[in-house]
Enzyme design. Structure first.
Site, PDB file in Angstrom:
ATOM      1  N   PRO A 122       0.742  -1.261   0.057  1.00 20.24           N
ATOM      2  CA  PRO A 122      -0.070  -0.073  -0.039  1.00 20.24           C
ATOM      3  C   PRO A 122       0.743   1.258  -0.103  1.00 20.24           C
ATOM      4  O   PRO A 122       1.755   1.251   0.759  1.00 20.24           O
ATOM      5  CB  PRO A 122      -0.748   0.030   1.206  1.00 20.24           C
ATOM      6  CG  PRO A 122      -0.225  -1.006   2.194  1.00 20.24           C
ATOM      7  CD  PRO A 122       0.617  -2.148   1.197  1.00 20.24           C
ATOM      8  N   ASN A 123       0.293   2.177  -0.691  1.00 17.48           N
ATOM      9  CA  ASN A 123       0.851   3.583  -0.895  1.00 17.48           C
ATOM     10  C   ASN A 123       2.096   3.627  -1.652  1.00 17.48           C
ATOM     11  O   ASN A 123       2.476   4.872  -1.987  1.00 17.48           O
ATOM     12  CB  ASN A 123       1.160   4.212   0.507  1.00 17.48           C
ATOM     13  CG  ASN A 123      -0.222   4.275   1.374  1.00 17.48           C
ATOM     14  OD1 ASN A 123      -1.317   4.683   0.939  1.00 17.48           O
ATOM     15  ND2 ASN A 123      -0.239   3.711   2.472  1.00 17.48           N
ATOM     16  N   ARG A 162       4.998  10.779  -2.695  1.00 10.50           N
ATOM     17  CA  ARG A 162       4.607  10.523  -1.175  1.00 10.50           C
ATOM     18  C   ARG A 162       6.058  10.757  -0.444  1.00 10.50           C
ATOM     19  O   ARG A 162       7.123  10.198  -0.614  1.00 10.50           O
ATOM     20  CB  ARG A 162       4.390   9.060  -1.176  1.00 10.50           C
ATOM     21  CG  ARG A 162       4.446   8.588   0.328  1.00 10.50           C
ATOM     22  CD  ARG A 162       4.264   7.057   0.366  1.00 10.50           C
ATOM     23  NE  ARG A 162       4.060   6.708   1.771  1.00 10.50           N
ATOM     24  CZ  ARG A 162       4.241   5.616   2.221  1.00 10.50           C
ATOM     25  NH1 ARG A 162       4.667   4.356   1.225  1.00 10.50           N
ATOM     26  NH2 ARG A 162       4.267   5.217   3.238  1.00 10.50           N
ATOM     27  N   TYR A 213      11.210   8.754   0.678  1.00  6.04           N
ATOM     28  CA  TYR A 213      11.297   7.718  -0.405  1.00  6.04           C
ATOM     29  C   TYR A 213      11.793   8.082  -1.674  1.00  6.04           C
ATOM     30  O   TYR A 213      11.663   7.317  -2.633  1.00  6.04           O
ATOM     31  CB  TYR A 213       9.722   7.358  -0.335  1.00  6.04           C
ATOM     32  CG  TYR A 213       8.936   6.698   0.754  1.00  6.04           C
ATOM     33  CD1 TYR A 213       9.514   5.461   1.056  1.00  6.04           C
ATOM     34  CD2 TYR A 213       8.174   7.334   1.606  1.00  6.04           C
ATOM     35  CE1 TYR A 213       9.119   4.759   2.234  1.00  6.04           C
ATOM     36  CE2 TYR A 213       7.509   6.954   2.564  1.00  6.04           C
ATOM     37  CZ  TYR A 213       8.013   5.605   3.088  1.00  6.04           C
ATOM     38  OH  TYR A 213       7.491   5.041   4.065  1.00  6.04           O
ATOM     39  N   ALA A 235       2.978  -0.885   4.804  1.00  8.99           N
ATOM     40  CA  ALA A 235       2.595  -0.828   6.013  1.00  8.99           C
ATOM     41  C   ALA A 235       2.231  -2.014   6.507  1.00  8.99           C
ATOM     42  O   ALA A 235       2.149  -2.408   7.590  1.00  8.99           O
ATOM     43  CB  ALA A 235       1.543   0.327   6.242  1.00  8.99           C
ATOM     44  N   ASP A 271       1.622 -15.100   6.888  1.00  5.60           N
ATOM     45  CA  ASP A 271       1.333 -16.644   6.762  1.00  5.60           C
ATOM     46  C   ASP A 271       1.435 -17.070   5.265  1.00  5.60           C
ATOM     47  O   ASP A 271       1.943 -18.296   4.761  1.00  5.60           O
ATOM     48  CB  ASP A 271      -0.181 -17.070   7.243  1.00  5.60           C
ATOM     49  CG  ASP A 271       0.016 -17.272   8.465  1.00  5.60           C
ATOM     50  OD1 ASP A 271       0.703 -17.237   9.253  1.00  5.60           O
ATOM     51  OD2 ASP A 271      -1.479 -17.314   8.981  1.00  5.60           O
ATOM     52  N   HIS A 308      12.602  -2.764   2.123  1.00  2.63           N
ATOM     53  CA  HIS A 308      12.143  -1.664   2.438  1.00  2.63           C
ATOM     54  C   HIS A 308      13.240  -0.602   2.105  1.00  2.63           C
ATOM     55  O   HIS A 308      14.383  -0.895   2.287  1.00  2.63           O
ATOM     56  CB  HIS A 308      11.899  -1.408   4.200  1.00  2.63           C
ATOM     57  CG  HIS A 308      11.131  -2.482   4.231  1.00  2.63           C
ATOM     58  ND1 HIS A 308       9.561  -2.319   4.337  1.00  2.63           N
ATOM     59  CD2 HIS A 308      11.172  -3.800   5.247  1.00  2.63           C
ATOM     60  CE1 HIS A 308       9.254  -3.678   4.901  1.00  2.63           C
ATOM     61  NE2 HIS A 308       9.933  -4.508   5.271  1.00  2.63           N
ATOM     62  N   SER A 329      13.156   2.698   2.994  1.00  5.27           N
ATOM     63  CA  SER A 329      13.707   3.337   4.049  1.00  5.27           C
ATOM     64  C   SER A 329      14.091   2.375   5.249  1.00  5.27           C
ATOM     65  O   SER A 329      13.693   1.372   5.228  1.00  5.27           O
ATOM     66  CB  SER A 329      12.482   4.369   4.869  1.00  5.27           C
ATOM     67  OG  SER A 329      11.412   3.500   5.275  1.00  5.27           O
ATOM     68  N   ARG A 382      13.033   4.796  12.155  1.00  4.50           N
ATOM     69  CA  ARG A 382      11.642   5.344  12.324  1.00  4.50           C
ATOM     70  C   ARG A 382      10.983   4.798  13.493  1.00  4.50           C
ATOM     71  O   ARG A 382      11.450   4.402  14.501  1.00  4.50           O
ATOM     72  CB  ARG A 382      10.973   4.995  10.859  1.00  4.50           C
ATOM     73  CG  ARG A 382      11.735   5.490   9.504  1.00  4.50           C
ATOM     74  CD  ARG A 382      11.275   5.380   8.350  1.00  4.50           C
ATOM     75  NE  ARG A 382      10.048   5.922   8.342  1.00  4.50           N
ATOM     76  CZ  ARG A 382       9.090   5.966   7.373  1.00  4.50           C
ATOM     77  NH1 ARG A 382       9.274   4.865   6.439  1.00  4.50           N
ATOM     78  NH2 ARG A 382       7.893   6.494   7.230  1.00  4.50           N
TER      79      ARG A 382
HETATM   80  C1  DQA Z   1       8.198   0.937   3.554  1.00  6.04           C
HETATM   81  C2  DQA Z   1       8.289   1.151   5.271  1.00  6.04           C
HETATM   82  C3  DQA Z   1       6.970   1.109   5.825  1.00  6.04           C
HETATM   83  O1  DQA Z   1       7.008   1.091   7.339  1.00  6.04           O
HETATM   84  C4  DQA Z   1       5.986   1.926   5.459  1.00  6.04           C
HETATM   85  O2  DQA Z   1       4.926   1.857   5.986  1.00  6.04           O
HETATM   86  C5  DQA Z   1       5.954   2.005   3.710  1.00  6.04           C
HETATM   87  C6  DQA Z   1       7.046   1.912   2.984  1.00  6.04           C
HETATM   88  C7  DQA Z   1       9.531   1.365   3.065  1.00  6.04           C
HETATM   89  O3  DQA Z   1       9.652   0.778   1.889  1.00  6.04           O
HETATM   90  O4  DQA Z   1      10.263   2.073   3.602  1.00  6.04           O
HETATM   91  O5  DQA Z   1       5.022   2.043   3.156  1.00  6.04           O
HETATM   92  O6  DQA Z   1       7.912  -0.335   3.426  1.00  6.04           O
END
Ligand code: DQA
Length: 140
Positions: free
Chosen positions: A10-11, A18, A23, A75, A85, A98, A100, A105
């Site tokens: 997501p996102n 964003r 990012y 997230a 699972d 990830h 970041s 964080r």
């Molecule tokens: C993330 C880190 C997660 O905590 C965050 O919710 C994201 C991106 C990252 O790629 O750094 O959406 O997975």
């Protein structure tokens, strides 16, 4: 030809817009074009969803074939027993990525339901982390 699937949660469709200080300023579509140009000898596939069940369905679909999955569950990493699972249930190796450094964080980002069943984890290297994951799967 090795087959690798990138799955973003997501996102991450908002990359480029964003929180660019965290990012970066590049969209994943532009980055994916760069990847396909760099790794022409690979069959690279990209899937993104904001919906937990769709991510699980994709893991089931690609999880018994191909050479690797690169999963940034975003997230849902920190909340989804279902995705954890699914990673445990499938056979194709999963590299958790990830962008970041989640450990620098908020504390809620320090726990991952994916990590215990991932073959490897790459954290905090920016988009470059996806390339590092691909390289590790190529060499596997
Ligand atoms: C993330 C880190 C997660 O905590 C965050 O919710 C994201 C991106 C990252 O790629 O750094 O959406 O997975």
């Amino acid at each position: 030809m090795k087959q690798i699937t990138i799955i973003n949660g997501p996102n991450l469709n908002l990359l480029g817009k964003r929180e660019p200080e965290i990012y970066g300023g590049m969209t994943f579509e532009d980055y994916f074009q760069k990847l396909t140009a760099k790794y022409q000898n690979l069959e690279l596939t990209y899937f993104q969803s904001n919906i937990e069940g769709e991510l699980i369905d994709k893991l089931h679909e690609v999880g018994f074939k191909g050479d690797g999955i690169i999963l940034n569950a975003a997230a849902y990493t920190h909340t989804s027993v279902g995705i954890g699972d699914a990673v445990k249930a499938i056979e194709t190796p999963v590299i958790e990525v990830h962008i970041s450094n989640v450990y620098a964080r908020e504390e809620f980002r320090h726990h991952s339901y994916v990590s215990p069943n991932a073959s490897g984890i790459i954290i905090g290297m920016g988009l470059k982390g996806y390339e590092l994951a691909i390289d590790s799967l190529i060499d596997a």
